[in-house]
Design a protein around this motif. Structure first.
Motif, short mmCIF file in Angstrom:
data_model
loop_
_atom_site.label_atom_id
_atom_site.label_comp_id
_atom_site.label_asym_id
_atom_site.label_seq_id
_atom_site.Cartn_x
_atom_site.Cartn_y
_atom_site.Cartn_z
N MET A 1 53.23 59.10 51.73
CA MET A 1 53.93 60.33 52.06
C MET A 1 52.98 61.49 51.75
N LEU A 2 52.28 61.98 52.76
CA LEU A 2 51.27 63.00 52.55
C LEU A 2 51.93 64.28 52.03
N GLY A 3 51.53 64.70 50.85
CA GLY A 3 52.06 65.93 50.28
C GLY A 3 53.34 65.77 49.51
N ALA A 4 54.00 64.64 49.63
CA ALA A 4 55.26 64.42 48.92
C ALA A 4 54.99 63.88 47.53
N LYS A 5 55.82 64.27 46.60
CA LYS A 5 55.73 63.75 45.25
C LYS A 5 56.59 62.50 45.15
N VAL A 6 55.98 61.40 44.74
CA VAL A 6 56.68 60.11 44.70
C VAL A 6 56.70 59.61 43.26
N LEU A 7 57.87 59.18 42.80
CA LEU A 7 58.00 58.55 41.49
C LEU A 7 58.35 57.09 41.70
N LEU A 8 57.51 56.20 41.17
CA LEU A 8 57.73 54.77 41.26
C LEU A 8 58.18 54.28 39.88
N VAL A 9 59.39 53.72 39.80
CA VAL A 9 59.94 53.26 38.53
C VAL A 9 59.89 51.74 38.50
N GLU A 10 59.26 51.18 37.49
CA GLU A 10 59.06 49.74 37.36
C GLU A 10 59.55 49.27 36.00
N ARG A 11 60.40 48.25 35.99
CA ARG A 11 60.95 47.74 34.73
C ARG A 11 59.90 47.06 33.88
N ASP A 12 58.95 46.34 34.51
CA ASP A 12 57.94 45.61 33.76
C ASP A 12 56.77 46.52 33.37
N ASP A 13 55.87 45.98 32.56
CA ASP A 13 54.73 46.78 32.14
C ASP A 13 53.61 46.78 33.17
N ILE A 14 53.68 45.84 34.13
CA ILE A 14 52.67 45.77 35.19
C ILE A 14 53.38 45.83 36.54
N PRO A 15 53.12 46.86 37.37
CA PRO A 15 53.73 46.90 38.70
C PRO A 15 53.23 45.76 39.57
N GLY A 16 54.00 45.41 40.58
CA GLY A 16 53.57 44.36 41.50
C GLY A 16 54.60 43.29 41.75
N GLY A 17 55.71 43.35 41.02
CA GLY A 17 56.78 42.40 41.27
C GLY A 17 56.34 40.97 41.06
N GLN A 18 56.77 40.09 41.97
CA GLN A 18 56.45 38.68 41.86
C GLN A 18 54.99 38.38 42.19
N LEU A 19 54.31 39.29 42.87
CA LEU A 19 52.93 39.02 43.27
C LEU A 19 52.02 38.82 42.06
N VAL A 20 52.31 39.49 40.95
CA VAL A 20 51.40 39.44 39.81
C VAL A 20 51.41 38.09 39.11
N LYS A 21 52.36 37.23 39.44
CA LYS A 21 52.41 35.91 38.80
C LYS A 21 52.11 34.77 39.78
N GLN A 22 51.70 35.13 41.00
CA GLN A 22 51.44 34.11 42.01
C GLN A 22 49.94 34.03 42.28
N THR A 23 49.40 32.81 42.22
CA THR A 23 47.95 32.62 42.36
C THR A 23 47.55 32.03 43.70
N HIS A 24 48.53 31.65 44.54
CA HIS A 24 48.19 31.01 45.80
C HIS A 24 47.72 32.03 46.84
N LYS A 25 47.02 31.54 47.84
CA LYS A 25 46.55 32.39 48.92
C LYS A 25 47.64 32.57 49.98
N PHE A 26 47.73 33.79 50.51
CA PHE A 26 48.62 34.05 51.63
C PHE A 26 48.00 33.47 52.90
N PHE A 27 48.84 33.15 53.85
CA PHE A 27 48.32 32.69 55.13
C PHE A 27 49.11 33.37 56.24
N GLY A 28 48.59 33.28 57.46
CA GLY A 28 49.25 33.94 58.58
C GLY A 28 48.37 35.02 59.15
N SER A 29 48.85 36.26 59.15
CA SER A 29 48.15 37.36 59.78
C SER A 29 47.29 38.12 58.78
N GLU A 30 46.17 38.63 59.27
CA GLU A 30 45.30 39.45 58.43
C GLU A 30 46.03 40.71 57.97
#
Length: 338
Positions: free
Chosen positions: A1-30
């Motif tokens: 959002m160019l010029g907009a002030k955005v606040l991202l609220v995250e319950r955990d200490d590291i943002p990223g949701g489930q991605l931060v605990k997954q080690t496998h490679k994604f497949f499909g589209s670049e």
């Protein structure tokens, strides 16, 4: 959002949701980071956020409520904080489902997400021998990760007649020597103050155990990967109209093509709108952000192209046989729109 002030609220200490605990490679589209590991995708997204001076991130913070007057309350830095945002995007994800069976309160029974946290975030070997319940993508992926961590996986059992996950994940664990038993369920867990094993059995078309097919599986851990439920509490509290859509895994907010709910200015994206793959959640998040920014008068010159690209990506991700249930669910959801 160019010029907009955005606040991202995250319950955990590291943002990223489930991605931060997954080690496998994604497949499909670049376009959906094919070939990159989920943990690296999370870091790339976080780097993009942190490099934008207009985005502020609050970690270890919990949204407590969204109220009729538009106030959002957050517990942040041990304080109760009130915020009056112009737009809200709810992307709370989903919670793991659990099964009821005798002994399911014994120590040693985990959801698959907890096992991933122990292994991939904390570096803890969670078990010696595991029975995995559920052969969707999560059950298959976590089984392979357990094998990589030196944990023996006794079997993966699945109540459906076929696996629910992608063949590429099932093939990997079969090559690793892990049996996948479809049309099977867990009857009970047993042990003296901790899991020492499980009794399983084959089931018929009515999901009833078939006498004489009972088997004993010695194990010290039972991992449940039996589906997810959208985390919709904030949408309910905000007064968004909801609909029960079985194909989307439960009650979900009614949204339009812009992912805006029936409450003006509140958008929803990701698993809170219905359980899909991480790729779809990321694209929905981008789409909701584009539409929220556009509604505030930002990125107008390129918004339509960005919006169309995101919608095309979602159509691509939901195509084919594997996307049938999502398409059916979204069609049902469209019937609730006014």
């Amino acid at each position: 959002m160019l010029g907009a002030k955005v606040l991202l609220v995250e319950r955990d200490d590291i943002p990223g949701g489930q991605l931060v605990k997954q080690t496998h490679k994604f497949f499909g589209s670049e376009k959906q980071y094919a070939g990159d590991r989920a943990i690296h995708i999370a870091q790339m997204l976080l780097d993009n956020v942190e490099s934008n001076p207009n985005i502020e991130v609050w970690t270890n913070s919990t949204v407590l409520g969204i109220y009729e007057d538009g106030v959002v309350t957050v517990e942040h830095d041990e304080k109760h904080t009130k915020i009056m945002p112009k737009r809200v995007i709810i992307s709370t994800g989903a919670a793991e489902k659990f099964l009821g069976f005798p002994g399911n309160d014994l120590p040693g029974i985990y959801g698959a997400g907890a096992v991933q946290t122990l292994m991939n975030m904390n570096g803890v070997k969670p078990a010696e021998r595991v029975l995995m319940v559920g052969a969707g993508n999560i059950g298959l992926i976590v089984s392979y990760q357990l094998k990589q961590a030196g944990v023996e996986v006794a079997a993966v059992i699945e109540g459906m007649p076929t696996i629910g996950g992608y063949l590429v994940h099932a093939s990997k664990i079969r090559r690793a020597g892990i049996p996948v038993l479809t049309r099977h369920t867990i009857l009970e867990a047993y042990g003296d103050n901790k899991v020492e094993g499980a009794k399983i059995a084959e089931i018929d078309e009515k999901w009833q155990p078939i006498p004489g097919t009972e088997r004993d599986i010695p194990c010290d851990t039972i991992c449940l990967a039996v589906g997810l439920s959208p985390l919709t509490e904030l949408a309910w509290q905000a007064g968004c109209k909801m609909a029960y859509i079985r194909e989307l895994s439960g009650h979900v907010p009614i949204v339009n093509d812009d992912l805006e709910t029936t409450v003006d200015g509140i958008y929803c994206a990701g698993d809170v709108c219905g359980i899909e793959e991480a790729s779809a959640a990321m694209v929905e998040g981008r789409l909701a952000g584009i539409n929220a920014a556009l509604s505030l008068g930002y990125i107008t010159s390129e918004a339509e192209e960005l919006r169309k690209n995101a919608m095309d990506e979602l159509d691509e991700l939901r195509s084919g046989e594997m996307g049938n249930h999502i398409r059916n669910g979204l069609e049902k959801l469209s019937g609730y729109r006014t």
